[in-house]
Write a protein that holds these residues in place. Structure first.
Motif, PDB file in Angstrom:
ATOM      1  N   SER A 153       0.847  -1.196   0.000  1.00 50.36           N
ATOM      2  CA  SER A 153       0.000   0.000   0.000  1.00 50.36           C
ATOM      3  C   SER A 153       0.881   1.244   0.000  1.00 50.36           C
ATOM      4  N   ARG A 154       0.254   2.388  -0.260  1.00 50.34           N
ATOM      5  CA  ARG A 154       1.017   3.631  -0.283  1.00 50.34           C
ATOM      6  C   ARG A 154       1.643   3.924   1.079  1.00 50.34           C
ATOM      7  N   ALA A 155       0.889   3.655   2.156  1.00 53.69           N
ATOM      8  CA  ALA A 155       1.433   3.895   3.492  1.00 53.69           C
ATOM      9  C   ALA A 155       2.628   2.990   3.757  1.00 53.69           C
ATOM     10  N   ALA A 156       2.553   1.721   3.339  1.00 53.48           N
ATOM     11  CA  ALA A 156       3.671   0.803   3.554  1.00 53.48           C
ATOM     12  C   ALA A 156       4.878   1.209   2.725  1.00 53.48           C
ATOM     13  N   LEU A 157       4.656   1.603   1.475  1.00 54.46           N
ATOM     14  CA  LEU A 157       5.773   2.056   0.634  1.00 54.46           C
ATOM     15  C   LEU A 157       6.473   3.254   1.261  1.00 54.46           C
TER      16      LEU A 157
END
Length: 842
Positions: A153-157
């Motif tokens: 996800s964007r948050a994980a990236l």
């Protein structure tokens, strides 16, 4: 207009009264507006933080769960047998089913949730969990099935600091696996830090063969599906809806959020008392002006309107300023403390402030109501005064022989105590806070009687010092005036003392508990699902310098879908004789064949499991245990159960352990032995184990405690500041209003120096009276916080510890502030010539 022409025709006089008061006493107006603003700001900020954190947490939960209509979920991280999947998929009312493996994972220091999904099934049931590879001529569509592909996800990236195409090591379930970022999860929630890979690859590469953690469902007939699934599911699985998952997340922090809201509203109530105090003094000072206007034809409603309009303006200004400050405070709190204000409920989320118009309107209304009510009471008193008598009388001096009513305060105190004894409502101590409000009002109502009682012995004595004699006689003869000055002071002091006593008691109980349970010399803990297998445990036990090792396992265990999971702890208990198991209640002698479980105090209060009772836990099916005792635990608010590790391993077959407590031989170096133990671990496990000493754990725990109570400390500081501001405002107003009295005393021979001594004595006595009343009332309110609100909110009990240093500091500060303010205001009041001070203005 025809209904009340007198009031409308008096609008010029009303404008003159209100405008003149504000022009000549702007500081008093600003002080009361600030008191309202502080209460509104704190309440609105806490409400915004709570709402924003819950919205962010709900988004993160939706991101991990993919917004399925219904889910079959394992009750523990051990998972459920994957052979249940085809039976669930064929159940009545189920349109489609998607199996999921879920693991807590780590990439470097970044933590995320790793999901294994069946891409084809998830595309129908939870499409937001399906990853998309980058578009381009050299890209294919088979990356979603590649065993080495990972979608973030964007948050994980952002957290990992990687880009699509990078290769990285993912650690989960005790295994480290090289994966390639094949794409992103564009439909995932912005706050959800998750990674997705193929379910078969996740099971194989992370050691979860044959186990799944949940099955997401789409339904054709919800009622039929729920009925059929309830019959099909094994004991270690539970049905969960989106509503239940939301309730589970909300329940975890609900008591904490409600307590902060209520304490903030009590601060607003304190602001209302300060408005009442200031407005009462303002009315008393202008009593002759009101009487003159009444004589000239102004109706009683005009007097009430003048004071209430003042209160409305104070409320509007204070509430608007409070909303603006509250929004800023919410932003700062989310930025510095997080959505849980440091309490640890919403770790891993980064909420943003979400403005809530309804909440803003509600807190604006509460601030306005507090100011209007604080003004309406003195307004009615001023309107009832006879104009002729008021023109001749400039004070509220009463016959010292006339008794002061004590029963209103006593009735309110008793009513508050009775309300506090009522049970919680849906797990919330609403009656406890109602009782606190009644007791606070009762304490303030009893201040005139308390002041008269405190001054009576002193008034009967003959003092050689004229200023002291005059000060005592004045306070004894005018207890209502003292009460007016003291009501805001007593309320704010009581609130501060109550919170300080509660926090001191809680912190002392936690500190003592930590000293009792941290009995080992060294602790090791495995992270990211890693565990110590039997071979590793044998190597650790053989470390030179180690006298004894105790291994334990700790897992979350879901009892009800809409409640946070409790902690299941498995460790050698030696029949409940473990000195680290702090039992507060034991069962009578139990049969030798009974399967024993020890439950924590919060678990007993939440689920009603008492010693000797037989309960069923979802361990290896539905296993019946007998409660052998209740143990004290301040570390797990949602509850915990403890079973002997031999029983746990026999029931589950799980031979892994994730915590180690080590007792070392005398004279051993804990740091060196910790390093030696880590060196004996398998290479793949070394980076997943934390080694700590008890002093470090204790310091960390108390730091987290102080962080979680940071907002409470802020409320204490605000209460102190409001109290000191109240002292300054009320003493200054009362002193300046007595200018004619001081002129008369000057005619009788008193010098300015003697008047200053008299005012300093009066100020010190008023401060002492306020401190004693506030401290006594605060200690009483603290008992409600400690023995009613805290157990009903957090399910913990404790004993009262009185913060002696805080009490002495508050008393000294109030005494000093009152005395200094009275002297400074007295200089202004006695600056005019004695003849000018007693001159009639009309």
């Amino acid at each position: 207009m025809a209904a009340d022409p007198g009031l409308l025709s008096a609008r010029l006089a009303l404008g003159w009264l209100i405008g003149g008061e504000w022009r000549f006493h702007p500081a008093r107006f600003l002080t009361t507006a600030v008191a309202i603003a502080v209460g509104v700001a704190l309440g609105f900020a806490v409400h915004l933080v709570n709402g924003s954190a819950l919205a962010s947490f709900d988004g993160a939960v939706r991101g991990v769960n993919g917004a399925a209509e219904l889910s079959v979920r394992a009750t523990s991280p051990l998972g459920i047998d994957e052979r249940i999947y085809p039976r669930v998929a064929r159940a009545a009312g189920v349109a489609d089913a998607s199996p999921v493996v879920r693991m807590d994972a780590r990439i470097g220091t970044a933590r995320l949730t790793l999901l294994g999904i069946d891409v084809i099934r998830a595309g129908v049931v939870t499409p937001s969990l399906v990853g998309l590879p980058p578009r381009g001529p050299d890209t294919g569509n088979d990356a979603v099935f590649d065993e080495a592909s990972l979608f973030l996800s964007r948050a994980a990236l952002s957290t990992v600091g990687a880009t699509v195409g990078d290769r990285l090591t993912v650690t989960a379930n005790g295994r480290a696996v090289q994966l390639r970022i094949a794409g992103t999860l564009p439909a995932a929630d912005a706050d959800a830090a998750i990674g997705v890979m193929d379910i078969a690859a996740a099971q194989w590469r992370f050691g979860r063969l044959g186990r799944i953690d949940r099955i997401d469902l789409t339904l054709s007939d919800r009622q039929a599906a729920e009925a059929d699934l309830a019959r099909l599911l094994p004991a270690d699985a539970i049905l969960s809806t989106a509503e239940a998952r939301g309730a589970q997340g909300s329940a975890l922090s609900r008591a904490y959020r409600v307590n902060l809201d209520m304490l903030a509203l009590v601060a607003l109530l304190t602001g209302g008392f300060l408005v009442y105090s200031t407005q009462s003094l303002s009315v008393a000072r202008r009593q002759r002006a009101f009487a003159l206007l009444r004589t000239l034809g102004m109706p009683r409603g005009g007097v009430i309107a003048a004071v209430v309009v003042e209160g409305m303006v104070i409320g509007i200004v204070g509430a608007l300023a409070g909303l603006a400050v509250g929004y800023g405070l919410a932003w700062g709190a989310l930025h510095w403390f997080g959505g849980d204000l440091g309490a640890g409920y919403f770790g891993g989320t980064a909420p943003r402030v979400i403005f809530q118009p309804a909440a803003a309107a509600g807190f604006f209304g509460l601030g306005l109501l507090a100011a209007v009510l604080g003004s309406a009471i003195p307004a009615r008193a001023a309107a009832r005064a006879a104009p002729a008598a008021a023109l001749k009388n400039s004070g509220d001096v009463l016959d010292p022989r006339r008794p002061v009513a004590w029963w209103p305060g006593a009735v309110l105190l008793i009513a508050g105590g009775a309300a506090a004894l009522l049970p919680a409502v849906s797990g919330l101590p609403l009656f406890g806070f109602t009782g606190m409000a009644l007791m606070l009002a009762g304490g303030v109502a009893g201040v005139p009687w308390f002041a008269r009682t405190l001054m009576a012995p002193l008034a009967r004595r003959s003092w050689s010092s004229v200023p002291v004699q005059l000060a005592i006689r004045h306070l004894h003869g005018a207890p209502g005036e003292a009460a007016t000055a003291l009501c805001g002071i007593v309320a704010s002091t009581a609130l501060m003392i109550a919170m300080a006593t509660m926090v001191t008691s809680f912190r002392g109980a936690v500190d003592t508990w930590l000293g009792q349970v941290l009995g080992a010399d060294l602790y090791l803990r495995a992270n990211a699902g890693a565990s110590f297998d039997p071979a590793t445990r044998a190597r650790l036990s053989a470390t030179p310098g180690v006298a004894h090792l105790a291994f334990s396992r700790q897992l979350p265990l879901t009892i009800a879908a809409d409640r946070p999971p409790i902690s299941l702890i498995a460790r050698p208990e030696r029949g409940g004789r473990d000195p680290l198991l702090l039992l507060i209640d034991r069962a009578p002698p139990l049969p030798a064949s009974a399967l024993l479980v020890w439950v924590s105090e919060p678990t007993q209060r939440l689920y009603g499991w008492d010693p000797g009772e037989t309960i069923t836990l979802p361990i290896a099916g539905r296993t019946r245990f007998t409660v052998a005792g209740i143990w004290r635990d301040y570390g797990r608010q949602a509850g915990a159960v403890l079973v002997d590790e031999a029983d746990y391993q026999r029931l589950t077959g799980d031979d892994g352990r994730d915590e180690v407590s080590a007792m070392l031989r005398p004279g051993s170096d804990a740091v060196a032995i910790g390093e030696a133990m880590v060196a004996r671990l398998p290479a793949s496990l070394r980076g997943q184990v934390e080694v700590t000493q008890p002093a470090t754990l204790r310091r960390l725990a108390l730091t987290l405690f102080d962080r979680s109570f940071a907002v409470t400390y802020l409320l204490e500081a605000v209460a102190i500041l409001v109290g000191l501001a109240g002292v300054a405002a009320t003493m200054s107003a009362q002193t300046i209003a007595r200018e004619r009295e001081f002129g008369m005393l000057r005619h009788l021979g008193l010098t300015r120096r003697q008047l200053s001594a008299m005012l300093a004595t009066e100020g010190a006595m008023v401060g002492l009276t306020g401190a004693l009343a506030g401290i006594g009332l605060g200690l009483l309110l603290a008992q409600v916080l400690i023995h009613v609100i805290n157990p009903q909110s957090f399910n913990w009990t404790m004993t009262t510890l009185v913060p002696i240093g805080t009490l002495l500091g508050v008393a000294a500060a109030l005494n000093g502030a009152a005395a200094v303010t009275a002297v400074l205001a007295g200089r202004r009041a006695t600056a005019r010539d004695a003849v000018q001070s007693v001159r009639e203005d009309w």
